[in-house]
Design an enzyme around this catalytic site. Structure first.
Site, PDB file in Angstrom:
ATOM      1  N   HIS A 312       0.955  -1.482  -0.246  1.00 44.10           N
ATOM      2  CA  HIS A 312      -0.102   0.517   0.603  1.00 44.10           C
ATOM      3  C   HIS A 312       1.010   1.330   0.421  1.00 44.10           C
ATOM      4  O   HIS A 312       2.282   1.092   0.673  1.00 44.10           O
ATOM      5  CB  HIS A 312      -1.037   0.038   1.257  1.00 44.10           C
ATOM      6  CG  HIS A 312      -1.897   0.734   0.969  1.00 44.10           C
ATOM      7  ND1 HIS A 312      -2.154   1.894   0.779  1.00 44.10           N
ATOM      8  CD2 HIS A 312      -3.593   0.745   0.265  1.00 44.10           C
ATOM      9  CE1 HIS A 312      -3.071   2.395   1.096  1.00 44.10           C
ATOM     10  NE2 HIS A 312      -3.940   2.143   0.691  1.00 44.10           N
ATOM     11  N   ASP A 370      -7.619  -5.313   0.577  1.00 46.66           N
ATOM     12  CA  ASP A 370      -8.323  -5.987  -1.255  1.00 46.66           C
ATOM     13  C   ASP A 370      -8.314  -7.446  -1.099  1.00 46.66           C
ATOM     14  O   ASP A 370      -8.773  -8.660  -1.411  1.00 46.66           O
ATOM     15  CB  ASP A 370      -7.910  -5.176  -2.640  1.00 46.66           C
ATOM     16  CG  ASP A 370      -9.277  -4.011  -2.428  1.00 46.66           C
ATOM     17  OD1 ASP A 370      -9.310  -3.674  -2.233  1.00 46.66           O
ATOM     18  OD2 ASP A 370      -7.953  -3.379  -2.993  1.00 46.66           O
TER      19      ASP A 370
HETATM   20  N1  CMC Z   1       4.171  -7.433  -5.274  1.00 49.98           N
HETATM   21  C1  CMC Z   1       5.072  -7.532  -5.352  1.00 49.98           C
HETATM   22  N2  CMC Z   1       6.199  -6.163  -4.964  1.00 49.98           N
HETATM   23  C2  CMC Z   1       5.610  -5.078  -5.255  1.00 49.98           C
HETATM   24  C3  CMC Z   1       5.010  -5.035  -4.683  1.00 49.98           C
HETATM   25  C4  CMC Z   1       2.885  -6.645  -4.500  1.00 49.98           C
HETATM   26  N3  CMC Z   1       2.385  -6.280  -4.473  1.00 49.98           N
HETATM   27  N4  CMC Z   1       4.087  -3.815  -4.265  1.00 49.98           N
HETATM   28  C5  CMC Z   1       5.067  -3.497  -3.824  1.00 49.98           C
HETATM   29  N5  CMC Z   1       6.501  -4.175  -4.477  1.00 49.98           N
HETATM   30  C6  CMC Z   1       7.590  -3.624  -4.642  1.00 49.98           C
HETATM   31  C7  CMC Z   1       7.735  -2.461  -5.789  1.00 49.98           C
HETATM   32  O1  CMC Z   1       7.976  -3.501  -6.797  1.00 49.98           O
HETATM   33  C8  CMC Z   1       9.073  -1.600  -4.986  1.00 49.98           C
HETATM   34  O2  CMC Z   1      10.357  -2.380  -4.808  1.00 49.98           O
HETATM   35  P1  CMC Z   1      11.616  -1.901  -5.144  1.00 49.98           P
HETATM   36  O3  CMC Z   1      11.440  -1.260  -3.955  1.00 49.98           O
HETATM   37  O4  CMC Z   1      12.957  -3.452  -4.368  1.00 49.98           O
HETATM   38  O5  CMC Z   1      11.951  -1.289  -6.695  1.00 49.98           O
HETATM   39  C9  CMC Z   1       9.100  -1.486  -3.285  1.00 49.98           C
HETATM   40  O6  CMC Z   1       7.771  -2.579  -3.611  1.00 49.98           O
HETATM   41  C10 CMC Z   1       8.393  -0.607  -3.262  1.00 49.98           C
HETATM   42  O7  CMC Z   1       7.304  -0.958  -4.104  1.00 49.98           O
HETATM   43  P2  CMC Z   1       6.573   0.854  -4.908  1.00 49.98           P
HETATM   44  O8  CMC Z   1       5.523   0.120  -6.860  1.00 49.98           O
HETATM   45  O9  CMC Z   1       7.524   2.167  -5.343  1.00 49.98           O
HETATM   46  O10 CMC Z   1       5.156   1.353  -3.986  1.00 49.98           O
HETATM   47  P3  CMC Z   1       3.777   2.287  -4.032  1.00 49.98           P
HETATM   48  O11 CMC Z   1       3.569   3.310  -2.826  1.00 49.98           O
HETATM   49  O12 CMC Z   1       4.292   3.372  -5.702  1.00 49.98           O
HETATM   50  O13 CMC Z   1       2.426   1.256  -4.434  1.00 49.98           O
HETATM   51  C11 CMC Z   1       0.600  -0.555  -4.480  1.00 49.98           C
HETATM   52  C12 CMC Z   1       1.633   1.001  -3.846  1.00 49.98           C
HETATM   53  C13 CMC Z   1      -0.193  -0.619  -3.744  1.00 49.98           C
HETATM   54  C14 CMC Z   1       0.446   0.494  -5.834  1.00 49.98           C
HETATM   55  C15 CMC Z   1       1.405  -1.682  -4.547  1.00 49.98           C
HETATM   56  O14 CMC Z   1       1.584  -1.873  -3.297  1.00 49.98           O
HETATM   57  C16 CMC Z   1       0.587  -2.490  -5.650  1.00 49.98           C
HETATM   58  O15 CMC Z   1       0.987  -2.072  -6.863  1.00 49.98           O
HETATM   59  N6  CMC Z   1       0.342  -3.528  -4.902  1.00 49.98           N
HETATM   60  C17 CMC Z   1      -0.165  -4.846  -5.526  1.00 49.98           C
HETATM   61  C18 CMC Z   1      -2.021  -3.626  -6.250  1.00 49.98           C
HETATM   62  C19 CMC Z   1      -3.102  -4.002  -5.090  1.00 49.98           C
HETATM   63  O16 CMC Z   1      -3.004  -4.756  -4.134  1.00 49.98           O
HETATM   64  N7  CMC Z   1      -3.851  -2.700  -4.490  1.00 49.98           N
HETATM   65  C20 CMC Z   1      -4.752  -2.218  -3.868  1.00 49.98           C
HETATM   66  C21 CMC Z   1      -3.848  -0.886  -3.222  1.00 49.98           C
HETATM   67  S1  CMC Z   1      -5.219  -0.777  -1.547  1.00 49.98           S
HETATM   68  C22 CMC Z   1      -6.707  -0.440  -1.819  1.00 49.98           C
HETATM   69  C23 CMC Z   1      -7.061   0.717  -2.834  1.00 49.98           C
HETATM   70  O17 CMC Z   1      -6.103   1.856  -1.752  1.00 49.98           O
HETATM   71  O18 CMC Z   1      -6.797   1.061  -3.693  1.00 49.98           O
END
Ligand code: CMC
Length: 436
Positions: A312, A370
């Site tokens: 998240h 989710d």
């Molecule tokens: N699986 C694998 N790796 C992940 C995931 C994941 N679900 N989420 C983040 N990472 C890794 C990412 O690759 C990065 O690694 P590194 O530092 O080595 O490059 C690190 O964790 C930080 O990730 P980020 O992309 O910078 O984090 P963010 O804050 O931009 O993204 C997120 C948040 C929710 C979009 C992401 O965690 C994600 O895509 N999760 C899966 C989709 C999901 O479940 N979304 C629902 C969110 S809750 C409902 C809502 O509020 O909408």
């Protein structure tokens, strides 16, 4: 920015080369303070660069507070755990809209306002008939919610408080009716009209699953579980879809069009589409033996696969909504005797393994709301394509509350981000015959 402060503003000093600039700091009631950089460009000639708005407060808001490190979520100051235990979704709608919990008479009057608007203009049915039967219900929702502005002209004047209130009631009341119709349309069953004597969640379940030939009895476990899902998804401060609604609304667009833009933003798998994506992912993994393979894919930077339902932007410890949803998930599965369903076993095993895995632990990637809501909805026999639609029904109150807050903010301006331009510098047009 409004002065939502409890201390005299401090100053932040920015040094660029030889020059020093000062900017005011404002302190909120909770959470990080902000540096007011509204005059940055005019004073320094520089812009800030913050793709994804990870360090940008786009507005001042008194609706919802999240402390991502401590795993806290407050609606109007009330902890989500208390609201989930003692309240229900309609009361949460009142709380978000008005800022305070309702007294008994206010609650009764609010319910009347909502139930008065649950029916739709009959001509809206023709809109549904224009869609393919195999359309994704979110595609249908984007269209028909936007189309409400073609039907309810008396609630389009955003400068009229009464019109804003009516639009708010209409949106809260009509979303479940539209959502259930979007589902009934895809399976070719007759639309079921709302019944106002049932609860908000119960009415929605009935409109989804009742058929005219049989009596439909609302399952109280499902009703409670759906109510919890609605409460937990009702608002989440400046997330992608809410920010979209605010941006659309900042141009003075009407509320139905703004909410349609929120639905579009919610649809993506990185946001509201994640609950649907979790189920797809579990089906793809197929068996506990395949979990290590999929964990490796999730860790591989060259593979676009992510573990859906994990991580998240704000919660870096745990998602308090996930904790509540997890409890409800076990309750629902227990009561339905589905604890040994292979898909649910797979989900619980994946959760256990990922929570111990160094990659996920070090990046603070925990199951989010989710992950569990998808499992509960599946157990309730809600089709996967409806998961994000249900999220949109719940989030409508959040979107509308933020839209209302923005309209009433005297400092509100049209949202207009700037950019770091990286295209061609000015060049002359080349006639066709001279192009290489
Ligand atoms: N699986 C694998 N790796 C992940 C995931 C994941 N679900 N989420 C983040 N990472 C890794 C990412 O690759 C990065 O690694 P590194 O530092 O080595 O490059 C690190 O964790 C930080 O990730 P980020 O992309 O910078 O984090 P963010 O804050 O931009 O993204 C997120 C948040 C929710 C979009 C992401 O965690 C994600 O895509 N999760 C899966 C989709 C999901 O479940 N979304 C629902 C969110 S809750 C409902 C809502 O509020 O909408």
């Amino acid at each position: 920015m409004s002065q939502n402060t409890n201390q005299t503003p401090d100053k932040a000093t920015l040094i660029i080369g030889e020059q020093k600039f000062e900017f005011p700091i404002y302190h909120g009631t909770e959470g990080p303070s902000v540096i007011d950089i509204q005059k940055l460009l005019s004073q320094t000639g520089y812009l800030t660069y913050d793709p994804g708005f990870t360090s940008t407060a786009s507005c001042s808001s008194a609706v919802t507070f999240i402390d991502g490190d401590a795993g806290r979520l407050l609606y109007r100051g009330y902890p989500i755990e208390q609201l989930a235990e003692y309240s229900d979704f309609l009361e949460i709608c009142y709380l978000l809209m008005h800022g305070e919990l309702p007294k008994l008479s206010q609650r009764a009057q609010f319910s009347e306002h909502i139930t008065y608007h649950t029916l739709l203009h009959e001509q809206i049915i023709s809109f549904f008939n224009g869609f393919r039967r195999d359309a994704h219900p979110m595609a249908v929702m984007v269209g028909v919610v936007g189309a409400l502005s073609a039907f309810y002209h008396d609630s389009l004047d955003i400068h009229d408080k009464k019109a804003r209130d009516t639009a708010t009631y209409r949106l809260i009341a009509k979303m479940p009716t539209l959502a259930a119709m979007a589902y009934k349309y895809t399976i070719g069953q007759p639309f079921v009209y709302p019944i106002n004597s049932t609860s908000y969640a119960g009415n929605f379940l009935r409109m989804m699953f009742a058929v005219p030939t049989e009596e439909y009895i609302i399952n109280p476990i499902f009703e409670k579980a759906l109510d919890l899902i609605l409460i937990l998804h009702a608002d989440h401060e400046q997330n992608a879809s809410t920010a979209t609604v605010r941006l659309a609304g900042s141009s003075a667009a009407n509320p139905f069009a703004c909410v349609a833009s929120g639905i579009a933003a919610l649809w993506g798998p990185a946001h509201g589409g994640a609950n649907e994506a979790v189920l797809k992912m579990l089906n793809e993994i197929g068996h506990v033996d395949n979990i290590p393979l999929f964990l490796e894919k999730a860790k591989d930077k060259n593979d676009p696969f992510r573990l859906m339902g994990f991580g998240h932007r704000v919660y870096k410890n745990f998602d308090p909504r996930a904790t509540l949803m997890r409890e409800m998930c076990h309750k629902v599965l227990d009561q339905l005797g589905q604890q040994d369903d292979p898909l649910f076993e797979l989900a619980l095993e994946l959760e256990a393994i990922a929570l111990k895995d160094e990659y996920f632990v070090s990046r603070k990637l925990y199951p989010n709301v989710d992950f569990y809501s998808g499992i509960i909805l599946k157990a309730m026999k809600i089709p996967t394509s409806m998961f994000t639609v249900i999220f949109s029904v719940a989030r409508t109150i959040g979107w509308v509350t933020h839209w209302r807050e923005m309209i009433s903010d005297p400092n509100q301006k049209i949202g207009r981000p700037r950019q770091l331009y990286s295209g061609n510098v000015e060049r002359n047009f080349i006639p066709m015959q001279n192009r290489k």
